[in-house]
Scaffold this active site. Structure first.
Site, PDB file in Angstrom:
ATOM      1  N   GLU A  49       0.817  -1.230   0.000  1.00 51.21           N
ATOM      2  CA  GLU A  49       0.000   0.000   0.000  1.00 51.21           C
ATOM      3  C   GLU A  49       0.845   1.273   0.000  1.00 51.21           C
ATOM      4  O   GLU A  49       0.413   2.309  -0.512  1.00 51.21           O
ATOM      5  CB  GLU A  49      -0.966  -0.003   1.192  1.00 51.21           C
ATOM      6  CG  GLU A  49      -2.086  -1.034   1.089  1.00 51.21           C
ATOM      7  CD  GLU A  49      -1.690  -2.424   1.594  1.00 51.21           C
ATOM      8  OE1 GLU A  49      -0.492  -2.645   1.880  1.00 51.21           O
ATOM      9  OE2 GLU A  49      -2.594  -3.284   1.695  1.00 51.21           O
ATOM     10  N   PHE A  89     -11.563  -7.762  13.886  1.00 48.87           N
ATOM     11  CA  PHE A  89     -10.479  -8.179  13.008  1.00 48.87           C
ATOM     12  C   PHE A  89     -10.139  -7.051  12.014  1.00 48.87           C
ATOM     13  O   PHE A  89     -11.018  -6.519  11.342  1.00 48.87           O
ATOM     14  CB  PHE A  89     -10.882  -9.451  12.238  1.00 48.87           C
ATOM     15  CG  PHE A  89      -9.821  -9.905  11.275  1.00 48.87           C
ATOM     16  CD1 PHE A  89      -8.577 -10.321  11.735  1.00 48.87           C
ATOM     17  CD2 PHE A  89     -10.050  -9.889   9.906  1.00 48.87           C
ATOM     18  CE1 PHE A  89      -7.589 -10.726  10.851  1.00 48.87           C
ATOM     19  CE2 PHE A  89      -9.063 -10.283   9.011  1.00 48.87           C
ATOM     20  CZ  PHE A  89      -7.825 -10.704   9.487  1.00 48.87           C
ATOM     21  N   LYS A  99     -17.772  -1.022   6.340  1.00 43.73           N
ATOM     22  CA  LYS A  99     -18.202  -2.007   5.355  1.00 43.73           C
ATOM     23  C   LYS A  99     -19.729  -1.985   5.179  1.00 43.73           C
ATOM     24  O   LYS A  99     -20.242  -2.132   4.065  1.00 43.73           O
ATOM     25  CB  LYS A  99     -17.737  -3.400   5.790  1.00 43.73           C
ATOM     26  CG  LYS A  99     -17.708  -4.378   4.639  1.00 43.73           C
ATOM     27  CD  LYS A  99     -16.933  -5.625   4.994  1.00 43.73           C
ATOM     28  CE  LYS A  99     -16.974  -6.618   3.858  1.00 43.73           C
ATOM     29  NZ  LYS A  99     -16.307  -7.876   4.203  1.00 43.73           N
TER      30      LYS A  99
END
Ligand SMILES: Cc1ncc(C[n+]2csc(CCOP(=O)(O)OP(=O)(O)O)c2C)c(N)n1
Length: 563
Positions: free
Chosen positions: A52, A114, A164
């Protein structure tokens, strides 16, 4: 638009902002957006980097050559934290960039889920603005603001974190309006005519005026206005490393580079001028040396877009706030046409001393190991000053910037403020995508190359025709130089046993060769430039060469040393 997901809204927001290329790396928390990228691949090209950090530097390189906002995208947690170095680099070098990170679902926030990390908290000190989106309905407005903030006024990086669930959420209605202003943010300060008049008076009456310019000239697209200003005023001008290439290297009033490894004339005469005219630069400590002794005899005018820079490091007599393209245009009729012949020749005389003591010996070296300057000379001789130079950080960076000849603006891409090793390879890749017509030549040290070496994979996969020159001294050269000069030659952990760079490049299916003799240097450079596609040239250079001139850290610029 009706009934689209948050993820699709992200894509449409990017399309509305004219984005057609993204640099990134996927992962769980950003998968809905990647799924849309798959469907929209005819509109947006996603370049898969290998780490990244590479995405941010590629976005930076792209932004600097294209003049557009660079966009990087990553997943949550480690994906997001891997962006941080590039974001900090873009912040200190004022590069317009939008970073998009996925985040765990909003109902998991704060639960140590997570790959949950507080990227908003982590990136706050190194972004111009950041925001966490938890509802799809926020997407259009936040993206519009993000692009406006990244590119307006003094540009910089913005980070948008999207949970998300917001990516999955279905929006009943999506409408995109570009942002034109934000009430609490003044991107460009109003021009104060009074200060323009005072600045013009100082300029017209100065006997020894001196211009120091920075990247603001390039970011403001003010190259022509700047040229008109120096041509009419006849004032000698010197550049910071990020200002380099705004005007041609050979312009008669271009007197060279400022700062720690800059040229002799401009450093010495900083402490002799009676008027210092700073244009789009921020008085970095590498440029000023010891502030207590910096240009104390001079009045100071500062042309600047960011009010926070005024009086930050150097006390300013006349602040000329505003967009430099406009302020330089406005001041032009107020200044008298002049030539400061004797004063300019003083710079030339001092630079001649540097030529005899340093430049001639390096640039026209005849025996011993190959010098870094000779490599740049060969590049100059084979490229007409029209290629884009991308450098990493260290000795090779200083030498390449000192010696490369430029005829076009937006041609020098380097990590100036943060000094990020590993910048050059991905930045070169992004720079080439930002300006496909021009040759992009990356000059990189053996140390920095190994920090982002894996981006050779990105270059291969996209067949991006960058030319990579590794200046291999088998040392972390710049640190070794300091150890030699200031730590009695105790070379603590700076010698490097390097891999076979040619074999590694070939392992990535990128053509490569190695030069270790002077007689093969020019043909090696020619072969590299002639090659259709990416190419890596390793040049084995003198092992313990030092970069001079040098202003020792913390010393006055006038104490610049030639040996
Ligand atoms: C990420 C990062 N780590 C450490 C440094 C400190 N540093 C500055 S220059 C340099 C040496 C660079 O060596 P190399 O890439 O071989 O280039 P050279 O100086 O030999 O041209 C180091 C370690 C840095 N600038 N960036």
């Amino acid at each position: 638009m009706k009934n689209i997901s948050g993820a699709e809204a992200v894509i449409w927001s990017l399309i509305n902002e004219g984005v057609d290329i993204l640099f990134g790396y996927p992962g769980g928390a950003i998968m809905p957006v990647y799924d849309e990228l798959y469907k929209f691949e005819d509109k947006i090209n996603h370049i898969l980097v290998r780490h990244e950090q590479g995405a941010t530097h590629a976005a930076q390189g792209y932004a600097r050559t294209s003049g557009k906002v660079g966009v990087a995208i990553a997943t949550s947690g480690p994906g997001a934290t891997n962006l941080v170095t590039g974001i900090a680099d873009a912040q200190i070098d004022s590069t317009p960039m939008v970073c998009i990170t996925g985040q765990v679902a909003s109902y998991l926030l704060g639960s140590d889920a997570f790959q949950e990390t507080d990227i908003i908290g982590i990136s706050t000190p190194v972004t111009k603005w950041n925001y966490q989106i938890t509802k799809a309905s926020e997407i259009a407005e936040i993206f519009a603001k993000a692009f406006y903030i990244a590119k307006s006024g003094r540009p910089g990086p913005v980070l948008i974190d999207i949970t998300k669930d917001a990516q999955f959420e279905i929006l009943e209605k999506f409408e995109y309006n570009k942002c034109k202003q934000i009430r609490s943010y003044v991107s460009v300060p109003l021009i104060n005519e009074k200060y323009l008049t005072s600045a013009a008076n100082l300029i017209n009456n100065a006997q020894k005026p001196f211009i120091v310019w920075g990247q603001g000239v390039i970011l403001g697209n003010a190259e022509n206005e700047f040229l008109n200003f120096i041509n009419k005023s006849g004032i000698p001008a010197a550049w910071t490393i990020l200002g380099l290439s705004a005007i041609s290297t050979d312009h008669p009033l271009n007197v060279g580079m400022l700062g720690m490894h800059g040229n002799y004339g401009p450093n010495k005469l900083t402490n002799e001028c009676d008027l210092l005219i700073a244009i789009g630069m921020r008085f970095d400590d590498r440029v000023t040396g010891d502030l207590k002794t910096y240009a104390k005899q001079a009045k100071v005018i500062h042309f600047e877009i960011d009010p926070a820079e005024i009086n930050k490091n150097v006390k300013v007599d006349v602040p000329v706030l505003g967009n430099v393209k406009k302020t330089l245009k406005k001041i032009l009729p107020l200044i008298k046409k002049k030539s400061h012949k004797n004063w300019v020749s003083k710079f030339r005389k001092l630079n001649d001393i540097e030529f005899n003591k340093v430049i001639d010996k390096e640039y026209n070296k005849k025996d011993g190991g190959i010098s870094m300057a000779e490599v740049i000379k060969s590049v100059n001789n084979n490229t007409n000053g029209e290629s884009i130079l991308v450098t990493d950080v260290g000795q090779h960076q200083m030498v390449a910037c000192r010696y490369t000849k430029f005829n076009l603006s937006k041609s020098n891409i380097t990590s100036g403020g943060l000094g990020t090793m590993g910048f050059a390879l991905p930045a070169a890749f992004g720079a080439k995508i930002g300006d496909k017509k021009r040759e992009v030549i990356a000059v990189i040290g053996d140390g920095g190359f190994q920090m982002t070496i894996q981006e050779l994979g990105t270059i291969y996969q996209n067949n991006t025709a960058v030319k990579i020159i590794i200046l291999n001294n088998n040392f972390l050269g710049m640190v070794r130089q300091w150890q030699q000069l200031f730590f009695e030659k105790r070379y603590a952990s700076t010698e490097m046993i390097n891999p076979d760079f040619v074999a590694i490049s070939k392992g990535y299916f990128i053509e490569a060769s190695k030069v270790d003799k002077r007689k093969d240097l020019d043909s090696g450079i020619k072969k590299m430039l002639k090659h259709d596609g990416p190419y890596l040239l390793e040049v084995v250079i003198e092992k313990e060469e030092n970069v001079f001139p040098m202003v020792p850290s913390g010393s006055s610029v006038a104490d610049i040393r030639l040996e």
